[in-house]
Design an enzyme around this catalytic site. Structure first.
Site, PDB file in Angstrom:
ATOM      1  CB  THR A 134     -37.578 -26.078  50.117  1.00 24.02           C
ATOM      2  OG1 THR A 134     -36.862 -26.244  51.298  1.00 24.02           O
ATOM      3  CG2 THR A 134     -39.004 -25.776  50.747  1.00 24.02           C
ATOM      4  NE  ARG A 181     -31.435 -26.972  42.349  1.00 14.37           N
ATOM      5  CZ  ARG A 181     -31.797 -25.387  42.827  1.00 14.37           C
ATOM      6  NH1 ARG A 181     -32.843 -25.412  43.695  1.00 14.37           N
ATOM      7  NH2 ARG A 181     -31.020 -24.523  42.325  1.00 14.37           N
ATOM      8  CD  GLU A 211     -38.288 -26.910  39.462  1.00 10.49           C
ATOM      9  OE1 GLU A 211     -38.395 -27.653  40.530  1.00 10.49           O
ATOM     10  OE2 GLU A 211     -37.653 -25.894  39.251  1.00 10.49           O
ATOM     11  CG  HIS A 226     -37.719 -23.411  42.187  1.00 11.53           C
ATOM     12  ND1 HIS A 226     -36.945 -24.466  41.500  1.00 11.53           N
ATOM     13  CD2 HIS A 226     -36.831 -22.805  43.070  1.00 11.53           C
ATOM     14  CE1 HIS A 226     -35.747 -24.389  42.072  1.00 11.53           C
ATOM     15  NE2 HIS A 226     -35.703 -23.380  43.063  1.00 11.53           N
TER      16      HIS A 226
HETATM   17  P1  NAD Z   1     -25.182 -25.271  51.617  1.00 10.59           P
HETATM   18  O1  NAD Z   1     -24.061 -25.665  50.664  1.00 10.59           O
HETATM   19  O2  NAD Z   1     -24.871 -24.286  52.663  1.00 10.59           O
HETATM   20  O3  NAD Z   1     -25.674 -26.739  52.389  1.00 10.59           O
HETATM   21  C1  NAD Z   1     -25.975 -27.898  51.859  1.00 10.59           C
HETATM   22  C2  NAD Z   1     -25.444 -28.939  52.851  1.00 10.59           C
HETATM   23  O4  NAD Z   1     -25.895 -30.148  52.377  1.00 10.59           O
HETATM   24  C3  NAD Z   1     -24.205 -28.880  53.322  1.00 10.59           C
HETATM   25  O5  NAD Z   1     -23.921 -28.933  54.780  1.00 10.59           O
HETATM   26  C4  NAD Z   1     -23.624 -30.521  52.577  1.00 10.59           C
HETATM   27  O6  NAD Z   1     -22.618 -30.950  53.299  1.00 10.59           O
HETATM   28  C5  NAD Z   1     -24.934 -31.175  52.924  1.00 10.59           C
HETATM   29  N1  NAD Z   1     -24.798 -32.407  51.950  1.00 10.59           N
HETATM   30  C6  NAD Z   1     -24.135 -32.716  50.847  1.00 10.59           C
HETATM   31  N2  NAD Z   1     -24.408 -33.855  50.207  1.00 10.59           N
HETATM   32  C7  NAD Z   1     -25.093 -34.253  51.437  1.00 10.59           C
HETATM   33  C8  NAD Z   1     -25.876 -35.727  51.425  1.00 10.59           C
HETATM   34  N3  NAD Z   1     -25.338 -36.713  50.547  1.00 10.59           N
HETATM   35  N4  NAD Z   1     -26.718 -36.099  52.703  1.00 10.59           N
HETATM   36  C9  NAD Z   1     -27.012 -34.914  53.482  1.00 10.59           C
HETATM   37  N5  NAD Z   1     -26.424 -33.692  53.222  1.00 10.59           N
HETATM   38  C10 NAD Z   1     -25.465 -33.521  52.339  1.00 10.59           C
HETATM   39  O7  NAD Z   1     -26.564 -25.003  50.711  1.00 10.59           O
HETATM   40  P2  NAD Z   1     -27.743 -24.323  51.315  1.00 10.59           P
HETATM   41  O8  NAD Z   1     -27.794 -22.744  50.944  1.00 10.59           O
HETATM   42  O9  NAD Z   1     -28.318 -24.750  52.451  1.00 10.59           O
HETATM   43  O10 NAD Z   1     -28.828 -24.617  49.995  1.00 10.59           O
HETATM   44  C11 NAD Z   1     -29.278 -26.216  49.981  1.00 10.59           C
HETATM   45  C12 NAD Z   1     -30.209 -26.358  48.813  1.00 10.59           C
HETATM   46  O11 NAD Z   1     -31.182 -25.934  48.751  1.00 10.59           O
HETATM   47  C13 NAD Z   1     -29.416 -25.862  47.600  1.00 10.59           C
HETATM   48  O12 NAD Z   1     -28.153 -26.871  46.947  1.00 10.59           O
HETATM   49  C14 NAD Z   1     -30.182 -25.766  46.602  1.00 10.59           C
HETATM   50  O13 NAD Z   1     -30.354 -26.851  45.630  1.00 10.59           O
HETATM   51  C15 NAD Z   1     -31.543 -25.509  47.528  1.00 10.59           C
HETATM   52  N6  NAD Z   1     -32.131 -24.231  47.142  1.00 10.59           N
HETATM   53  C16 NAD Z   1     -33.647 -24.048  46.871  1.00 10.59           C
HETATM   54  C17 NAD Z   1     -34.048 -22.857  46.913  1.00 10.59           C
HETATM   55  C18 NAD Z   1     -35.727 -22.432  46.409  1.00 10.59           C
HETATM   56  O14 NAD Z   1     -35.943 -21.630  46.034  1.00 10.59           O
HETATM   57  N7  NAD Z   1     -36.565 -23.571  46.669  1.00 10.59           N
HETATM   58  C19 NAD Z   1     -33.224 -21.543  47.144  1.00 10.59           C
HETATM   59  C20 NAD Z   1     -32.126 -21.895  47.371  1.00 10.59           C
HETATM   60  C21 NAD Z   1     -31.542 -23.234  47.386  1.00 10.59           C
END
Ligand code: NAD
Length: 359
Positions: A258, A260, A289, A321
């Site tokens: 969920t 990217r 997508e 999405h």
């Molecule tokens: P966030 O910034 O709170 O958390 C992201 C985490 O990923 C951080 O702790 C970061 O340190 C970690 N990270 C970075 N690089 C990494 C790596 N190489 N290996 C492992 N972890 C790593 O973000 P969030 O709010 O938890 O959102 C996460 C992702 O979810 C977003 O970046 C977005 O792409 C995706 N998202 C999807 C939807 C959807 O509708 N499907 C909605 C919101 C967000």
């Protein structure tokens, strides 16, 4: 353009708004964007109200020309803010890109700042929306709810082929322990799952609160029954799931994405589903997508062979999405986007600015 102007003028007369009101072009706009933006805007004092126009079109280098006469644009996840798009925005006098999403991988930040265009985003709206959708996908996949639903609707009450497995005591690997990853951990904990996680910035609170164990990337892939992706798409995470990482997983492992689409190399995932190395995949995002997601193409042929194949497999679930798509999340997205625009336009500090170094 959607009937945004008409919708807008139901609430306000343009002439009654101050001349300095920000003029915002919202791209990839849907009915729900208009509804929620207008509802929040309407409650603001008149001197703070924003002039929103809504464009159904995706923002890209061809449609960027539509931004003439605006000073802010508000794009969504699949709009393409590459350098040709941004250069047209700059020529048209745009000085702010107000992303109405958390991810900013679709935006060339260096180019934006070189052209004196600021970028803001909505870093958090409802981690629960995405985390709960992730669990909905997982439960549907392992208990075959998608198949059972179709069957019983057709009067077929047989259980053949619907055998599932318990989540209790299964090992789940959370890749990325930020807001969504942690919220999902809490849900998994409720199911009695064993939680492993990986993040370049381990958080001791996570270990304590969710009884989770940080491991290196290879261990997470090797040991877990289910792997769930919650990291951003960056140069280091692109195609983190490919043939090499799938080969070290347990046979029959399940992947949930969920995050990217480009976190996974789709053709290599399909190959592993064919051999049984992967036992199932649930996706809310897909590598290609754009062009399909958020659109009704039910009367057309799907030309994307990988997508068509994924949709055909019984052990694959695809949603388009929609993980973010709850009333609470949309309200928060629109509210924060409006706050971001008002702060930047009012020369106030804004915590939600995205700077090139963060990429
Ligand atoms: P966030 O910034 O709170 O958390 C992201 C985490 O990923 C951080 O702790 C970061 O340190 C970690 N990270 C970075 N690089 C990494 C790596 N190489 N290996 C492992 N972890 C790593 O973000 P969030 O709010 O938890 O959102 C996460 C992702 O979810 C977003 O970046 C977005 O792409 C995706 N998202 C999807 C939807 C959807 O509708 N499907 C909605 C919101 C967000």
């Amino acid at each position: 353009m959607l009937n945004g102007l008409k919708q807008f003028s139901k609430f306000y007369k343009f002439s009654s708004l101050p001349a300095k009101s920000p003029r915002v072009a919202v791209f990839s706009a849907k009915k729900y964007d208009i509804k929620f933006f207008n509802q929040i805007n309407e409650k603001l004092p008149i001197e703070k109200r924003i002039i929103f126009d809504y464009f159904e079109e995706e923002l890209n280098e061809k449609t960027a020309i539509l931004t003439q006469g605006y000073d802010v644009i508000c794009p969504f996840v699949n709009d393409k803010l590459n350098s040709p798009t941004i250069e047209t925005l700059a020529k048209n006098g745009i000085d702010l890109i107000a992303l109405r999403c958390a991810g900013f991988n679709n935006t060339d930040l260096e180019c934006a700042y070189q052209n004196n265009i600021k970028v803001v985003r909505v870093p958090a709206y409802s981690p629960h929306a995405v985390a709960e959708h992730t669990m909905a996908l997982l439960l549907s996949l392992v208990r075959k709810i998608h198949k059972a639903h179709n069957r019983t609707k057709d009067g077929n009450f047989s259980l053949d082929g619907l055998l599932g497995f318990d989540l209790y005591k299964k090992k789940i690997g959370i890749f990325g322990t930020g807001k969504i990853g942690q919220t999902f951990m809490g849900i998994c904990q409720g199911f009695g799952m064993e939680i492993l996680c990986h993040d370049p910035y381990p958080n001791e609170e996570v270990v304590k609160q969710y009884n989770a164990r940080y491991v290196d990337q290879a261990t997470l892939f090797k040991e877990c029954d289910i792997i769930s992706l919650h990291c951003p798409l960056t140069f280091s995470t692109q195609y983190i799931i490919d043939r090499k990482t799938i080969d070290i997983m347990k046979r029959g492992a399940i992947i949930l994405n969920t995050g990217r689409g480009k976190l996974m190399r789709t053709d290599e995932v399909i190959a592993a589903l064919k051999t049984g190395q992967l036992g199932g995949v649930a996706l809310d995002v897909y590598e290609h997508e754009e062009g399909y997601f958020f659109k009704d193409v039910s009367s057309d042929v799907i030309y994307d062979d990988d997508l068509a194949r994924l949709l055909m497999y019984p052990n694959v679930i695809v949603t388009s999405h929609q993980a973010f798509f709850t009333q609470e999340a949309i309200t928060a997205i629109c509210q924060t986007t409006i706050d971001n625009i008002l702060k930047i336009k009012g020369n106030e500090p804004c915590d939600n600015m995205v700077l090139p170094l963060q990429k």
